[in-house]
Design an enzyme around this catalytic site. Structure first.
Site, PDB file in Angstrom:
ATOM      1  N   SER A  32       0.834  -1.200   0.000  1.00 57.01           N
ATOM      2  CA  SER A  32       0.000   0.000   0.000  1.00 57.01           C
ATOM      3  C   SER A  32       0.870   1.251   0.000  1.00 57.01           C
ATOM      4  O   SER A  32       2.096   1.176   0.023  1.00 57.01           O
ATOM      5  CB  SER A  32      -0.947   0.000   1.206  1.00 57.01           C
ATOM      6  OG  SER A  32      -0.214   0.104   2.408  1.00 57.01           O
ATOM      7  N   SER A  63       1.091   3.996   2.163  1.00 57.71           N
ATOM      8  CA  SER A  63       1.227   4.862   3.335  1.00 57.71           C
ATOM      9  C   SER A  63       2.649   5.381   3.540  1.00 57.71           C
ATOM     10  O   SER A  63       2.858   6.322   4.288  1.00 57.71           O
ATOM     11  CB  SER A  63       0.768   4.117   4.601  1.00 57.71           C
ATOM     12  OG  SER A  63       1.703   3.128   4.975  1.00 57.71           O
ATOM     13  N   LYS A 108       6.416   1.827   9.255  1.00 59.82           N
ATOM     14  CA  LYS A 108       6.261   3.279   9.383  1.00 59.82           C
ATOM     15  C   LYS A 108       7.630   3.870   9.712  1.00 59.82           C
ATOM     16  O   LYS A 108       8.616   3.166   9.879  1.00 59.82           O
ATOM     17  CB  LYS A 108       5.269   3.634  10.504  1.00 59.82           C
ATOM     18  CG  LYS A 108       3.897   3.001  10.387  1.00 59.82           C
ATOM     19  CD  LYS A 108       3.066   3.567   9.262  1.00 59.82           C
ATOM     20  CE  LYS A 108       1.693   2.890   9.195  1.00 59.82           C
ATOM     21  NZ  LYS A 108       0.919   3.313   8.005  1.00 59.82           N
ATOM     22  N   SER A 144      -2.236   7.600   5.966  1.00 57.18           N
ATOM     23  CA  SER A 144      -1.534   6.636   6.800  1.00 57.18           C
ATOM     24  C   SER A 144      -2.244   6.456   8.134  1.00 57.18           C
ATOM     25  O   SER A 144      -2.474   7.429   8.855  1.00 57.18           O
ATOM     26  CB  SER A 144      -0.089   7.097   7.046  1.00 57.18           C
ATOM     27  OG  SER A 144       0.559   6.258   7.983  1.00 57.18           O
TER      28      SER A 144
END
Length: 304
Positions: free
Chosen positions: A108, A110, A165, A269
């Site tokens: 994805s 993010s 992240k 996100s």
């Protein structure tokens, strides 16, 4: 971002396969091989006695049958042969994946523009300490995540999922986010405007900035019209009392043994703003390298 392990969620599967093939390999080396050897010796002794008697009676025999007889008795059963062949391969993959590097696929957006959909990445498993595979318990201290690191971790609300992240806050940090700008421990983070970024999935441009966080400058994206965060999406999470939310800003003090994470695609996100801090025991490793993207070979290189 829920990461997709390249080999699937195989830590437990590999461990079980390694144990099974390893047990069979040891069983063969220390038990079955000796039994086959004893059986072969007995058969050869019988063969030699019969051969000597026939030779004494004047019958000439081809002694090559002796070697064939020995080879047929000593031959490993197919299930043992395959287990013995697979064991070192499985053990090597298990050790490399558990203690050195693990591959993942980015599914994805993010972490755009740092990581794109389809990037195949390597995650360093030892920079943040040596951990026992499967249970992920740290047994040897090596180092700790630093602000700006791109880190893979077990999603706190569902540890079966791996997320990726950027580390924004380490234990003790005071994180303030207002008007899409970070302040860490009272020091505003510097932002340098860059050319607008064209979305890879649709014909839309996003504002792009160079975020100079500590010693790890990196690019981030902001969407026009999006709020700093969606307050209605904030969930209850451990140490929620360390955070203070208002209309378009929030402040969090990172508790000991935890980290505050955010995606580089800030308005696209789901991260610590919504589901809270990442405890140390959830850490998987540091993302360090893009080793392939079949849609864009130019993506190969280090992660910043």
């Amino acid at each position: 971002m829920n990461l997709q392990p390249i080999l699937g969620n195989f830590a437990l599967i590999l461990f079980v396969a390694m144990v099974i093939t390893g047990v069979i390999w040891c069983l063969d080396v220390f038990v079955l091989a000796k039994q086959r050897r004893a059986k072969a010796d007995a058969a050869l002794a019988e063969y030699d006695a019969r051969h000597a008697k026939l030779t004494a009676d004047g019958i000439k025999l081809d002694n090559g049958n002796r070697a064939a007889l020995e080879a047929s008795i000593l031959r490993q059963p197919t299930w043992v042969e395959y287990s013995g062949s697979f064991f070192p391969v499985i053990a090597l993959v298990f050790v490399l994946r558990s203690f050195l590097f693990e591959p993942f696929k980015i599914p994805s957006s993010s972490m755009v523009p740092t990581l794109l959909v389809g990037d195949l990445i390597l995650v360093n498993k030892f920079d943040y300490g040596i951990r026992l595979p499967v249970i992920n318990k740290k047994i040897i201290e090596v180092g700790n995540p630093q602000r700006g690191d791109v880190m893979v971790f077990k999603y706190p609300k569902d540890p079966s999922q791996d997320y990726i992240k950027r580390v924004i806050g380490v234990p003790g940090d005071k994180i303030h986010y207002e008007n899409k700008r970070l302040t860490v421990n009272g020091q505003p983070v510097e932002y340098v405007p860059m050319d607008d970024y064209l979305d890879d999935e649709r014909p839309v441009y996003h504002k792009q900035f160079l975020e100079k966080l500590t010693n790890a400058p990196h690019r981030i994206l902001n969407m026009d019209g999006a709020r700093t965060y969606n307050q209605s999406a904030v969930e209850e999470f451990p140490h929620h009392e360390n955070c203070n939310y208002s209309y378009d800003e929030f402040t969090c003090i990172v508790p000991e043994g935890n980290y505050f994470m955010m995606g580089d695609n800030r308005d696209n996100s789901a991260d610590s703003r919504y589901w809270g801090f990442v405890p140390d025991q959830n850490i998987v490793g540091k993302a360090v390298f893009v080793w392939m993207n079949f849609s864009n070979l130019k993506r190969i290189g280090g992660i910043h």
